[in-house]
Motif scaffolding. Sequence first.
Motif: not given
Lengths: 544, 309
Positions: B224-247
Motif C-alpha cells: 500500500r505504501n510502496a504504491l504511492l510513488p507509482i501513483i504519482t507517475i501514473l498520470g503522466i505515464l497514462t498520458a504518455n501512453i494514450v497520446t504517445g503511441s504514434f509509432i
Amino acid sequence: MKKSKFSVLALLMAIMLILAACNGGSKETSKENEGGSGDSSKEKVLNVNNSSEPGSLHPANAQGTHESWILEHTFEGLTKKTEEGKIVPGNAESWKISEDGLKWTFKLKEGLKWSNGDPLTAHDFEYAWKYALKPETAADYAYQLYYLKGGEAYNSKKGKEEDVGVKATDDLTLEVTLEKPTPYFLDLTSFYTFYPIDKKVQEENPKWALDAKTHVSNGPFKLTEWKHKESLKIEKNENYYDKDKIKLDAVNFALIEDENTAWQMYQSGELDLAYPLPVDIQGQMVNSDDKEFKMGKELAVYYYNFNTKVKPFNNAKVRKALSMAIERQKITDNVAQGGQKPAFGVVPPGIPDASGDFQENTGDLFKEDVTEAKKLLKEGLAEEGMKKLPDFSILYNTLDSHKKIAEAVQGMWRDNLGVEVTLENAEFQVKLDREKAGDFEISRAGWVGDYVDPMTFMLWETDGAYNDAGWSNKEYDKLLNEAKSTMEPKERMDALHKAEKVMIDEMPILPVYFYTKPYMVKSNVTGVYAPINAYPNFVYADKK
Amino acid sequence: MLRYTLNRFKWAIITLWAVITLTFIIMHTIPGNPFAKEGAMPPAVYENLQTHYGLDKPLLTQYGNYLLEVVQFDFGPSLKSSSISVNDYILKGFPVSLHLGAQALVIAIFFGLILGVVASLKRNKWPDYFSMVIAIVGISVPNFILATILINYFAIKWHIFPVATWATWQHTILPSIALSMMPLAFIARLMRTSMLEVMGQDYILTAKAKGLKRSGVIIKHAIRNALLPIITILGILTANIVTGSFIIERIFGIPGMGDMFVKGISNRDYPVILGSTIVYSAVLIILIFIVDVAYTLIDPRIKVTGEKK
C-alpha cells in the motif's frame, strides 16, 4: 484502508469498462472483414493497401495518388488507358478534332448510367469541369483545366463561367474549346479532374462525396464502405456499361501507412497486392526470380536542382562537372535498389515519340567521366574567379532513402573530385519553402509526369512554376513555344528533343535516375497491370 | 474539496487557453504553408484555397474566430482532407488510442506490480533476476523493434494473431503488448525499489514484531505504501501512453490519434495541429488532476484543501 482499496478498484473497473465499450464497437467490423477475405464465400474479393487515408473522393477535390487510385476504379473519364498505355474510348464513344487542334467534339456512349441509376449525360461533364474551375470550389488541381479556353480566367475570377470552353450541345455531345493546341489533351481526359460528376446529386447534396452511402460514381466499381483511417471497400457497379468484363466482386483497401507492415500483411496472406514495397524488399526481389514480383514502368525522374542564381552554380561547367562525377548505376544498384534506370536525360522511358520511344530515341545526353569532370570543374571555377568550391550543401527532405542517396553522392564527389559537401535535412514543407525562396545550393527533387507526353517534363522555362533551379535559356523557351504551337507530331517531338538537349547541355539539374514501379501480386490473381502514370490497375483483374 | 476542485478547474481552463494561444503563434511562425507542393501552385489556385479556409484574413481575426469555434467544440476542417473534419479525427481516433493505451496500461500495471513485488521479496534470487531482466529488456528495447519481433513470430510465423489493422480484439493484443513493455518495466523497477525501501521502515518491523502474518504485513502495510510513488507517475505515464503511441499505431495500422499531431505538423494542417494539441493538453491536465485526487484518497495524511496555501 477500505476507502483507498475501493478507489483503486473503481479506477481499474472504469478502465475495463471503457475497454469493453471500445471493443463492443469493433466486433461488427471483424465479421465483415472475415467475410471480405473471400475464403469462405464464393465472392471474388481483392485485398490491397492504399497507404494513406484519401483526402477526398470527389474528382474536383482529390489531390494525389491516395485518392486517384480509388477514383480510377470508381470513375471513368471520356477516355481510359490500356495496359500498353494506349488511349481508348471510355465514356466517349468517339471524338473529332478541328484542324487547328482547338476544338474537340466528343460523342458519348449511349445509355450511360451513374451508380445510383441516374442517366449520365454530356451535361454532367460540362458541370463537373466548370465545378472544378469555380473559385469557391478551391480545387487544388483546377489548373489541369486551364487548357480549356477561359478556364484560367474563370478560376482566377477574371472571367465568367459561361465563357469556359466546354459545352454540352445535347445529352451525348460535348464540345470542348482549348486555349492552345494541346496534342496530349486526350490523355488528360483520362485524368481524375476531368471525370464527370452527377449534376443532380451534387446540387441536391454537396457533401455526397464524404460518405459511402451517398457516393455516386460512373466507373467499374462503386464505393460501398468508408471507415476513415481504417479501410475502404468498393464493389462492382452493376450500372457500368462494361460490367460483364468485370470479374471481381469487390476490392478492400486497407489504410496502412507503414510500408513494412503492409509487406508483412502481404506475406501473411492478408493482402493480395503490395505496393509500394520497402526499399530492402525491392532490392531482394529485383535480384530474385519470384513470380509474384512485377516491375512496372513509372513516369518519373529523380534529380537534384542546382541553384543557378548562386555562384559557382551559375556556371554550367561546374554543374556539369558535378553531374559527370557521380556513378548512377552504383546508386540504383546499391542504394535505391528498385531496378531504376540511371538518367542521362530528363524524359523517362515509356513515352511515345513521333515514332518509337522518346527516351530511347534520345539516348544518353551526357556521359559520366571523372577526368573530364575534373577539367570542367577547374575551368568553371576559374571563370568564376574561384580556386575551390565554397562550402555548400545538399538539401533533402526527411526520408531515409533520400539521405542514403545524398550520402552516396557526397562520397562520390569526395572520391572523384576531392569536393566536400555537407548534407542538410529539412522537413518537406520547409524544403519547398526554401526552394521557392532560393535558399539552397543543391536540392533534391523528383517529378512525376501528369500525362504521357514529354512536355510534362519540360519544367525549366524561364520563370516557370516548377523551375526551382532558377535557370533561364532563350533557346529552350523558344523550342518549347514551337512545340506548344503545333499539332504536327514530328515537328513537335523534334522541338522537344532539341529542348531537352539544350537543357541537359547546361544542366541546371542533375538527373539521377528514372523511377520504376516494383510491386507484388499473389499468383492466384490475374489481370493486374501497372499503367505508366498510375498505381497498379485491377479493373479487369480476376482472383482464383 | 469543492473549492479546491473549482480552483483547479479554473487553472485548467487558463492553461488550455495559454496552450492554444502559444500553439497558434508558433504554428504561424514556423516556415512552410499547408498548400505548398513540389512545383509552384498557380497563384489563382493558391488564393482560392486561402479564401476558402479563411487564411487570407488577418491573424488576429483568425485567432478570434478559432477561439469562438473551440468554445462551441468545433475544431474546424482539416486543410488536407475535406473528407474528415478535425472533430471527426478526434471522435474517431481518440477512443481507439484510449482503448489501446488503457489496455497497454492495464497490462503494464498488472504485470509491472507483480514483477516489482516479487523481485523485492525475492531479492537477489532468481525471481528477482528474472523480473529485472524483463525490466531491462522492456526499457532498452524500443517498442517498434518489439512490435516487429511480435509480428514476425505471432503473426507471420505462427499465425496466432493478425499482422495489423484494428478490426477485432485479436488485433489489439500485439500492439497492446508492444506498447506496454516500457511502462511495465518502469513500474516493475520503481515498485521494486519502493518496496525495498518500505520493507526497511520501522513500522514494518513494528508490525512484524507485533506478530502480524507476513502476507498481511506485505499486503496491508508494504504494498500500500510502496504504491504511492507509482501513483504519482501514473498520470503522466497514462498520458504518455494514450497520446504517445504514434509509432505503435503506425506499425500496426491503428486508426488512432497518434499520427494526427505529427502529420498535422508536417502538413502544416493548422486546425489539426490545434485540435490535437488541445486534446493532448486536456488529457494531461485531467489525468494530473485525477492523480492528485487519488493520492489524497490513498494516503490520508495528505490533505489538499482550498484553504491550504
